[in-house]
Design a protein around this motif. Structure first.
Motif, PDB file in Angstrom:
ATOM      1  N   VAL A 128      13.328   9.494 -12.039  1.00 31.85           N
ATOM      2  CA  VAL A 128      12.554   9.468 -10.790  1.00 31.85           C
ATOM      3  C   VAL A 128      11.094   9.146 -11.107  1.00 31.85           C
ATOM      4  CG1 VAL A 128      11.791  10.831  -8.797  1.00 31.85           C
ATOM      5  CG2 VAL A 128      14.130  11.085  -9.670  1.00 31.85           C
ATOM      6  N   GLN A 129      10.571   9.775 -12.146  1.00 30.36           N
ATOM      7  CA  GLN A 129       9.177   9.517 -12.517  1.00 30.36           C
ATOM      8  C   GLN A 129       8.986   8.074 -12.956  1.00 30.36           C
ATOM      9  OE1 GLN A 129       6.527  12.373 -13.719  1.00 30.36           O
ATOM     10  NE2 GLN A 129       5.925  11.348 -15.597  1.00 30.36           N
TER      11      GLN A 129
ATOM     12  N   ALA B 184      10.714   5.511 -12.002  1.00 30.47           N
ATOM     13  CA  ALA B 184      10.783   4.709 -10.768  1.00 30.47           C
ATOM     14  C   ALA B 184       9.471   4.818  -9.992  1.00 30.47           C
ATOM     15  CB  ALA B 184      11.957   5.157  -9.904  1.00 30.47           C
ATOM     16  N   ALA B 185       8.906   6.024  -9.918  1.00 26.68           N
ATOM     17  CA  ALA B 185       7.635   6.225  -9.211  1.00 26.68           C
ATOM     18  C   ALA B 185       6.520   5.415  -9.858  1.00 26.68           C
ATOM     19  CB  ALA B 185       7.270   7.710  -9.188  1.00 26.68           C
ATOM     20  N   ILE B 186       6.474   5.428 -11.183  1.00 22.65           N
ATOM     21  CA  ILE B 186       5.450   4.660 -11.893  1.00 22.65           C
ATOM     22  C   ILE B 186       5.639   3.164 -11.626  1.00 22.65           C
ATOM     23  CG2 ILE B 186       4.598   4.013 -14.185  1.00 22.65           C
ATOM     24  CD1 ILE B 186       5.318   6.948 -15.041  1.00 22.65           C
ATOM     25  N   ALA B 187       6.877   2.697 -11.661  1.00 25.05           N
ATOM     26  CA  ALA B 187       7.159   1.279 -11.406  1.00 25.05           C
ATOM     27  C   ALA B 187       6.790   0.893  -9.973  1.00 25.05           C
ATOM     28  CB  ALA B 187       8.630   0.977 -11.672  1.00 25.05           C
ATOM     29  N   VAL B 188       7.156   1.718  -9.005  1.00 29.58           N
ATOM     30  CA  VAL B 188       6.832   1.441  -7.603  1.00 29.58           C
ATOM     31  C   VAL B 188       5.314   1.413  -7.415  1.00 29.58           C
ATOM     32  CG1 VAL B 188       6.944   2.418  -5.264  1.00 29.58           C
ATOM     33  CG2 VAL B 188       9.017   2.251  -6.645  1.00 29.58           C
ATOM     34  N   HIS B 189       4.620   2.370  -8.027  1.00 29.42           N
ATOM     35  CA  HIS B 189       3.160   2.394  -7.961  1.00 29.42           C
ATOM     36  C   HIS B 189       2.581   1.112  -8.560  1.00 29.42           C
ATOM     37  CE1 HIS B 189      -0.978   3.675  -8.295  1.00 29.42           C
ATOM     38  NE2 HIS B 189      -0.924   3.501  -9.597  1.00 29.42           N
ATOM     39  N   GLY B 190       3.112   0.688  -9.706  1.00 26.00           N
ATOM     40  CA  GLY B 190       2.612  -0.521 -10.359  1.00 26.00           C
ATOM     41  C   GLY B 190       2.833  -1.771  -9.526  1.00 26.00           C
ATOM     42  N   VAL B 191       4.021  -1.906  -8.945  1.00 24.66           N
ATOM     43  CA  VAL B 191       4.306  -3.064  -8.082  1.00 24.66           C
ATOM     44  C   VAL B 191       3.386  -3.038  -6.863  1.00 24.66           C
ATOM     45  CG1 VAL B 191       6.055  -4.116  -6.574  1.00 24.66           C
ATOM     46  CG2 VAL B 191       6.678  -3.363  -8.885  1.00 24.66           C
ATOM     47  N   GLY B 192       3.219  -1.862  -6.269  1.00 22.79           N
ATOM     48  CA  GLY B 192       2.321  -1.749  -5.123  1.00 22.79           C
ATOM     49  C   GLY B 192       0.888  -2.080  -5.488  1.00 22.79           C
ATOM     50  N   GLY B 193       0.443  -1.608  -6.652  1.00 16.68           N
ATOM     51  CA  GLY B 193      -0.916  -1.907  -7.103  1.00 16.68           C
ATOM     52  C   GLY B 193      -1.129  -3.392  -7.335  1.00 16.68           C
ATOM     53  N   ALA B 194      -0.150  -4.038  -7.971  1.00 23.71           N
ATOM     54  CA  ALA B 194      -0.244  -5.478  -8.198  1.00 23.71           C
ATOM     55  C   ALA B 194      -0.269  -6.225  -6.853  1.00 23.71           C
ATOM     56  CB  ALA B 194       0.930  -5.956  -9.055  1.00 23.71           C
ATOM     57  N   GLY B 195       0.550  -5.766  -5.910  1.00 21.41           N
ATOM     58  CA  GLY B 195       0.555  -6.380  -4.584  1.00 21.41           C
ATOM     59  C   GLY B 195      -0.777  -6.231  -3.872  1.00 21.41           C
TER      60      GLY B 195
ATOM     61  N   ARG C  22       0.843  -1.206   0.000  1.00 20.80           N
ATOM     62  CA  ARG C  22       0.000   0.000   0.000  1.00 20.80           C
ATOM     63  C   ARG C  22       0.873   1.249   0.000  1.00 20.80           C
ATOM     64  NH1 ARG C  22      -5.109   0.400   0.819  1.00 20.80           N
ATOM     65  NH2 ARG C  22      -5.262  -1.609   1.876  1.00 20.80           N
ATOM     66  N   SER C  23       1.958   1.221   0.761  1.00 15.23           N
ATOM     67  CA  SER C  23       2.885   2.360   0.781  1.00 15.23           C
ATOM     68  C   SER C  23       3.550   2.550  -0.573  1.00 15.23           C
ATOM     69  CB  SER C  23       3.947   2.160   1.860  1.00 15.23           C
ATOM     70  OG  SER C  23       3.344   2.126   3.136  1.00 15.23           O
ATOM     71  N   MET C  24       3.952   1.453  -1.204  1.00 14.40           N
ATOM     72  CA  MET C  24       4.545   1.544  -2.539  1.00 14.40           C
ATOM     73  C   MET C  24       3.544   2.133  -3.522  1.00 14.40           C
ATOM     74  SD  MET C  24       6.565  -2.109  -2.697  1.00 14.40           S
ATOM     75  CE  MET C  24       7.174  -1.862  -4.369  1.00 14.40           C
ATOM     76  N   HIS C  25       2.330   1.634  -3.479  1.00 14.89           N
ATOM     77  CA  HIS C  25       1.258   2.124  -4.350  1.00 14.89           C
ATOM     78  C   HIS C  25       1.054   3.622  -4.156  1.00 14.89           C
ATOM     79  CE1 HIS C  25      -3.040   3.083  -4.971  1.00 14.89           C
ATOM     80  NE2 HIS C  25      -2.946   2.259  -6.002  1.00 14.89           N
ATOM     81  N   ASP C  26       0.891   4.034  -2.903  1.00 12.09           N
ATOM     82  CA  ASP C  26       0.559   5.430  -2.610  1.00 12.09           C
ATOM     83  C   ASP C  26       1.734   6.382  -2.827  1.00 12.09           C
ATOM     84  OD1 ASP C  26      -1.913   4.400  -1.983  1.00 12.09           O
ATOM     85  OD2 ASP C  26      -1.766   4.785   0.173  1.00 12.09           O
ATOM     86  N   LEU C  27       2.934   5.997  -2.394  1.00 13.37           N
ATOM     87  CA  LEU C  27       4.092   6.883  -2.579  1.00 13.37           C
ATOM     88  C   LEU C  27       4.464   7.019  -4.050  1.00 13.37           C
ATOM     89  CD1 LEU C  27       6.273   5.808   0.460  1.00 13.37           C
ATOM     90  CD2 LEU C  27       5.151   8.023   0.118  1.00 13.37           C
ATOM     91  N   GLY C  28       4.399   5.917  -4.792  1.00 14.14           N
ATOM     92  CA  GLY C  28       4.666   5.994  -6.229  1.00 14.14           C
ATOM     93  C   GLY C  28       3.677   6.905  -6.925  1.00 14.14           C
ATOM     94  N   LEU C  29       2.404   6.757  -6.587  1.00 17.24           N
ATOM     95  CA  LEU C  29       1.368   7.596  -7.185  1.00 17.24           C
ATOM     96  C   LEU C  29       1.531   9.058  -6.772  1.00 17.24           C
ATOM     97  CD1 LEU C  29      -1.146   7.940  -8.895  1.00 17.24           C
ATOM     98  CD2 LEU C  29      -2.505   7.132  -6.932  1.00 17.24           C
ATOM     99  N   ALA C  30       1.884   9.296  -5.517  1.00 17.32           N
ATOM    100  CA  ALA C  30       2.081  10.669  -5.043  1.00 17.32           C
ATOM    101  C   ALA C  30       3.209  11.354  -5.823  1.00 17.32           C
ATOM    102  CB  ALA C  30       2.392  10.675  -3.545  1.00 17.32           C
ATOM    103  N   ALA C  31       4.311  10.640  -6.031  1.00 15.58           N
ATOM    104  CA  ALA C  31       5.427  11.221  -6.784  1.00 15.58           C
ATOM    105  C   ALA C  31       5.036  11.442  -8.246  1.00 15.58           C
ATOM    106  CB  ALA C  31       6.650  10.312  -6.687  1.00 15.58           C
ATOM    107  N   TRP C  32       4.310  10.523  -8.818  1.00 14.46           N
ATOM    108  CA  TRP C  32       3.877  10.634 -10.210  1.00 14.46           C
ATOM    109  C   TRP C  32       2.961  11.837 -10.373  1.00 14.46           C
ATOM    110  CZ3 TRP C  32       0.884   6.003 -12.815  1.00 14.46           C
ATOM    111  CH2 TRP C  32       0.829   6.175 -14.204  1.00 14.46           C
ATOM    112  N   PHE C  33       1.941  11.942  -9.524  1.00 12.37           N
ATOM    113  CA  PHE C  33       1.004  13.070  -9.575  1.00 12.37           C
ATOM    114  C   PHE C  33       1.725  14.391  -9.308  1.00 12.37           C
ATOM    115  CE2 PHE C  33      -1.602  16.003  -7.029  1.00 12.37           C
ATOM    116  CZ  PHE C  33      -2.540  16.371  -7.983  1.00 12.37           C
ATOM    117  N   GLY C  34       2.472  14.431  -8.219  1.00 14.21           N
ATOM    118  CA  GLY C  34       3.143  15.670  -7.838  1.00 14.21           C
ATOM    119  C   GLY C  34       4.174  16.114  -8.853  1.00 14.21           C
ATOM    120  N   GLY C  35       4.899  15.174  -9.424  1.00 20.14           N
ATOM    121  CA  GLY C  35       5.913  15.515 -10.421  1.00 20.14           C
ATOM    122  C   GLY C  35       5.310  16.095 -11.683  1.00 20.14           C
ATOM    123  N   THR C  36       4.200  15.506 -12.137  1.00 19.24           N
ATOM    124  CA  THR C  36       3.582  16.033 -13.356  1.00 19.24           C
ATOM    125  C   THR C  36       2.986  17.418 -13.116  1.00 19.24           C
ATOM    126  OG1 THR C  36       1.481  14.895 -12.925  1.00 19.24           O
ATOM    127  CG2 THR C  36       3.071  13.745 -14.300  1.00 19.24           C
TER     128      THR C  36
END
Length: 185
Positions: free
Chosen positions: A57-58, A60-71, A9-23
């Motif tokens: 960084v982006q 990596a954020a997308i990948a972390v979000h994807g792994v977290g989502g799959a988990g 859940r942390s991977m999902h949320d932190l990855g998404l936060a970085a993706w959203f915030g970065g864009t």
């Protein structure tokens, strides 16, 4: 019974936060600030450098979000089987995640093309200048759409993730079971 999925859940949320915030920061802060450079060619050069530094960084954020989502999907497969709302949310989220990922990749490709045209100069990263070629202006127009579409798409993902969290609350299941048991007596 509630199951904890803190790591994924942390991977999902932190990855998404970085993706959203970065864009969002890139569209508002980086592209907005570089548009103020005095030299039109410098505007594009600086923006390209900034986006180039952010890209790993982006990704990596997308990948972390994807792994977290799959988990999360794997960790909640029982709930997904039992709750049609959770299945629908997950399917919609997956579709939007794929669209946002594709838009991110395409935006990166457009950014590479913008960098190649930096010497032409422009009013801004997504605003053609008087001397911009038509090919370059077309790339900038596409990038202008994507620079706003990406925060919207990832923002929708944030809302859907919040909704999923609400669907998983144990009290909601308890209330539903209690109401169902009373209604079906």
């Amino acid at each position: 019974m509630s199951q904890r999925n803190t790591l994924v859940r942390s991977m999902h949320d932190l990855g998404l936060a970085a993706w959203f915030g970065g864009t969002l920061m890139g569209a508002v802060g980086l592209n907005g600030a570089t548009a103020k450079a005095a030299d039109p060619a410098e505007r594009l050069r600086l923006s390209s450098i900034g986006w180039g530094r952010w890209t790993p960084v982006q990704l990596a954020a997308i990948a972390v979000h994807g792994v977290g989502g799959a988990g999360l999907i794997l960790g909640n497969k029982g709930r997904l089987t039992a709750q049609s709302e959770a299945r629908t949310n997950t399917a919609v989220k997956l579709g939007i995640t794929i669209a946002a990922g594709a838009a991110s990749v395409y935006s990166g490709l457009l950014g590479t093309r913008i960098a190649k045209h930096a010497k032409e100069g422009a009013e801004g990263v997504t605003e053609p200048g008087a001397t911009s070629s038509e090919e370059f202006a077309a790339v900038q127009r596409q990038q202008k759409v994507l620079q706003w579409a990406l925060p919207v798409l990832t923002g929708v993902l944030v809302v859907l993730a919040a909704q999923q969290g609400e669907q998983q609350r144990p009290v909601a299941g308890f209330v539903k079971r209690t109401v169902d048991s009373v209604l079906h007596r």
